[in-house]
Design an enzyme around this catalytic site. Structure first.
Site, PDB file in Angstrom:
ATOM      1  N   PHE A   9       0.816  -1.210   0.000  1.00  0.00           N
ATOM      2  CA  PHE A   9       0.000   0.000   0.000  1.00  0.00           C
ATOM      3  C   PHE A   9       0.853   1.264   0.000  1.00  0.00           C
ATOM      4  O   PHE A   9       1.803   1.389   0.778  1.00  0.00           O
ATOM      5  CB  PHE A   9      -0.916   0.031   1.231  1.00  0.00           C
ATOM      6  CG  PHE A   9      -2.039  -0.949   1.175  1.00  0.00           C
ATOM      7  CD1 PHE A   9      -3.285  -0.576   0.699  1.00  0.00           C
ATOM      8  CD2 PHE A   9      -1.856  -2.255   1.595  1.00  0.00           C
ATOM      9  CE1 PHE A   9      -4.336  -1.481   0.644  1.00  0.00           C
ATOM     10  CE2 PHE A   9      -2.888  -3.175   1.546  1.00  0.00           C
ATOM     11  CZ  PHE A   9      -4.137  -2.794   1.068  1.00  0.00           C
ATOM     12  N   ASP A  10       0.482   2.198  -0.867  1.00  0.00           N
ATOM     13  CA  ASP A  10       0.992   3.555  -0.771  1.00  0.00           C
ATOM     14  C   ASP A  10       0.414   4.148   0.515  1.00  0.00           C
ATOM     15  O   ASP A  10      -0.562   3.620   1.074  1.00  0.00           O
ATOM     16  CB  ASP A  10       0.531   4.334  -2.003  1.00  0.00           C
ATOM     17  CG  ASP A  10       0.951   5.785  -1.977  1.00  0.00           C
ATOM     18  OD1 ASP A  10       2.116   6.059  -1.637  1.00  0.00           O
ATOM     19  OD2 ASP A  10       0.114   6.645  -2.284  1.00  0.00           O
ATOM     20  N   LEU A  11       0.984   5.254   0.980  1.00  0.00           N
ATOM     21  CA  LEU A  11       0.483   5.887   2.208  1.00  0.00           C
ATOM     22  C   LEU A  11      -0.320   7.153   1.906  1.00  0.00           C
ATOM     23  O   LEU A  11      -1.543   7.175   2.053  1.00  0.00           O
ATOM     24  CB  LEU A  11       1.647   6.197   3.149  1.00  0.00           C
ATOM     25  CG  LEU A  11       1.313   6.893   4.472  1.00  0.00           C
ATOM     26  CD1 LEU A  11       0.209   6.174   5.234  1.00  0.00           C
ATOM     27  CD2 LEU A  11       2.567   7.022   5.330  1.00  0.00           C
ATOM     28  N   ASP A  12       0.353   8.218   1.445  1.00  0.00           N
ATOM     29  CA  ASP A  12      -0.337   9.484   1.173  1.00  0.00           C
ATOM     30  C   ASP A  12      -1.324   9.323   0.021  1.00  0.00           C
ATOM     31  O   ASP A  12      -0.959   8.897  -1.074  1.00  0.00           O
ATOM     32  CB  ASP A  12       0.677  10.575   0.800  1.00  0.00           C
ATOM     33  CG  ASP A  12       1.635  10.888   1.936  1.00  0.00           C
ATOM     34  OD1 ASP A  12       1.207  10.831   3.098  1.00  0.00           O
ATOM     35  OD2 ASP A  12       2.811  11.188   1.654  1.00  0.00           O
TER      36      ASP A  12
END
Length: 217
Positions: A9-12
């Site tokens: 997963f990406d965060l921002d």
């Protein structure tokens, strides 16, 4: 869609809406460095910091390195918590983890900040590994971060790994690392951007993302 077991997963723009903190830190840095902000601040979400300062603020490598230092100083002090978890994210992560998926984070944000954010919002519990950019200047691209995360999660079969993110940088970074990417529409990118760069599927909401993945188990 694919027989995926490992989800990165990406965060921002994917797990949390960090727009306020990011823009405040870019504004602070632009004031200190005496350079104007880009008119379209949306371009600042997704790319690595150094790349953004060079491309959108017209800085050279040396200036960019100083700008990253100034940005991270404010971000570590207050910017990282000018942030909120998107609705539906905890439930999505819980469903996927309980179904047997192995979850990790692959973000171009400095890993020390990513860990603090995910712990603050009680999301760290869902991930076997949280990988990001190094504060020493290492792992500056999405591809480098993805490869770092894969190395630290047992180097799984790449055909069973899926990146999940909201920007073209997530899709392109995943492709360069040899994995596929699901695009999400609740973040900062557009469906057009994600489709044109080759996202294998696009989720409207966190619940929709979980439904699509669980249908393929």
């Amino acid at each position: 869609m694919g027989d995926f077991k490992y989800l990165l997963f990406d965060l921002d723009g994917t797990l949390t809406d960090s727009q306020e903190g990011i823009i405040n830190c870019f504004r602070h840095t632009s004031d200190v460095m005496g350079v104007p902000m880009p008119e379209n601040t949306g371009v600042l979400f997704g790319p690595p910091l150094g790349e953004s300062f060079e491309k959108y603020f017209g800085m050279n490598k040396e200036q960019s390195a100083e700008a990253v230092r100034i940005y991270r100083e404010r971000y570590g002090r207050e910017g990282l918590f000018e942030n909120r978890v998107y609705d539906g994210i905890p439930d999505m992560l819980r469903r996927l983890r309980d179904a047997g998926f192995q979850l990790a984070v692959a973000t171009c944000k400095a890993d020390v900040f990513a860990v603090r954010i995910l712990e603050r919002f009680d999301l760290a519990q869902y991930f076997t590994f949280i990988g990001g950019a190094g504060t020493d200047g290492s792992r500056t691209t999405k591809t480098e971060v993805i490869e770092y995360v894969l190395e630290n999660t047992g180097s799984p079969d790449k055909s069973r790994v899926l990146m999940i993110g909201d920007r073209d940088t997530d899709v392109i970074g995943a492709q360069c690392a040899g994995i596929k990417c699901m695009g999400v529409l609740w973040g900062y990118g557009s469906g057009k951007e994600l489709a044109e760069t080759g996202a294998v599927c696009i989720a409207r909401t966190p619940a929709h993302a979980a439904d699509m993945l669980l249908e393929n188990i």
